[in-house]
Design a protein around this motif. Structure first.
Motif, PDB file in Angstrom:
ATOM      1  N   THR A   1       0.848  -1.016  -0.055  1.00 26.90           N
ATOM      2  CA  THR A   1      -0.052  -0.158   0.006  1.00 26.90           C
ATOM      3  C   THR A   1       0.867   1.258   0.069  1.00 26.90           C
ATOM      4  N   SER A   2       0.220   2.325  -0.459  1.00 25.12           N
ATOM      5  CA  SER A   2       1.084   3.467  -0.287  1.00 25.12           C
ATOM      6  C   SER A   2       1.460   3.893   0.935  1.00 25.12           C
ATOM      7  N   ALA A   3       0.671   3.654   2.221  1.00 24.65           N
ATOM      8  CA  ALA A   3       1.256   4.055   3.335  1.00 24.65           C
ATOM      9  C   ALA A   3       2.482   3.030   3.955  1.00 24.65           C
TER      10      ALA A   3
ATOM     11  N   VAL B   1       5.541   4.490   1.923  1.00 22.95           N
ATOM     12  CA  VAL B   1       6.067   5.797   2.674  1.00 22.95           C
ATOM     13  C   VAL B   1       6.594   5.521   4.061  1.00 22.95           C
ATOM     14  N   GLY B   2       6.050   4.899   5.030  1.00 23.75           N
ATOM     15  CA  GLY B   2       6.544   4.333   5.970  1.00 23.75           C
ATOM     16  C   GLY B   2       8.206   3.622   5.894  1.00 23.75           C
TER      17      GLY B   2
ATOM     18  N   VAL C   1       6.010  13.357   6.360  1.00 24.75           N
ATOM     19  CA  VAL C   1       4.968  13.269   5.587  1.00 24.75           C
ATOM     20  C   VAL C   1       4.246  14.851   5.559  1.00 24.75           C
TER      21      VAL C   1
ATOM     22  N   LYS D   1      -0.823  13.689   3.766  1.00 25.61           N
ATOM     23  CA  LYS D   1      -1.235  12.425   3.782  1.00 25.61           C
ATOM     24  C   LYS D   1      -2.142  12.086   2.934  1.00 25.61           C
TER      25      LYS D   1
ATOM     26  N   ASP E   1      -4.260   8.661   0.378  1.00 30.20           N
ATOM     27  CA  ASP E   1      -4.931   7.517   0.493  1.00 30.20           C
ATOM     28  C   ASP E   1      -4.055   6.629   0.998  1.00 30.20           C
ATOM     29  N   GLU E   2      -4.440   5.711   1.908  1.00 30.41           N
ATOM     30  CA  GLU E   2      -3.633   4.758   2.621  1.00 30.41           C
ATOM     31  C   GLU E   2      -3.206   3.524   1.602  1.00 30.41           C
TER      32      GLU E   2
ATOM     33  N   ILE F   1       2.320   8.946  -5.035  1.00 30.21           N
ATOM     34  CA  ILE F   1       3.355   9.434  -3.887  1.00 30.21           C
ATOM     35  C   ILE F   1       4.339  10.353  -4.766  1.00 30.21           C
TER      36      ILE F   1
ATOM     37  N   ASP G   1      -6.145  12.525  -2.590  1.00 30.44           N
ATOM     38  CA  ASP G   1      -5.652  11.271  -2.094  1.00 30.44           C
ATOM     39  C   ASP G   1      -3.889  11.319  -2.295  1.00 30.44           C
TER      40      ASP G   1
ATOM     41  N   TRP H   1       0.080  11.623  -1.845  1.00 30.12           N
ATOM     42  CA  TRP H   1       0.963  11.914  -0.729  1.00 30.12           C
ATOM     43  C   TRP H   1       2.016  12.600  -1.113  1.00 30.12           C
TER      44      TRP H   1
END
Length: 117
Positions: free
Chosen positions: A12-14, A17-18, A33, A36, A38-39, A44, A97, A99
């Protein structure tokens, strides 16, 4: 018997990024970030800096091989932070949405490419 992995599954995008934030921090850099998205599947954008100096803005885009690439986008650093701010505002208005992550680490573009592509 363990279930077979789905070859079409993706991070996922989240998660991406993490992972990028953790890699940059482990290298002694700074990642945050700024917006933020869409998870699951948000686009991105990566704003790169080195010692506080803007070095570029990049977008994670699909490539023809079925993976992803990092493509330079937006105004050049020479155009100034106001141009960048206007660009990001327009992009976020068109795609809420999205990031936006800022990386301040030597070779920030390389970190981003190795992590999100």
């Amino acid at each position: 018997m363990a279930p077979e992995s789905d070859p079409t599954a993706r991070l996922t995008s989240a998660m991406i990024v993490g992972a990028l934030r953790r890699r940059v921090a482990a290298a002694g850099g700074f990642a945050t970030v700024l917006a933020k998205g869409d998870e699951i599947s948000g686009v991105i954008l990566v704003q790169t800096l080195e010692k506080g100096q803007e070095t570029g803005l990049f977008e994670r885009v699909p490539n023809f091989a079925g993976g992803y690439a990092l493509m330079r986008c937006g105004p050049s650093p020479a155009e100034g932070s106001e141009s960048l701010s206007h660009y990001v505002t327009r992009r976020r208005r068109a795609d809420p949405d999205l990031w936006l992550i800022e990386l301040d680490v030597p070779e920030a573009e390389r970190f981003a490419a190795e992590t999100i592509c």
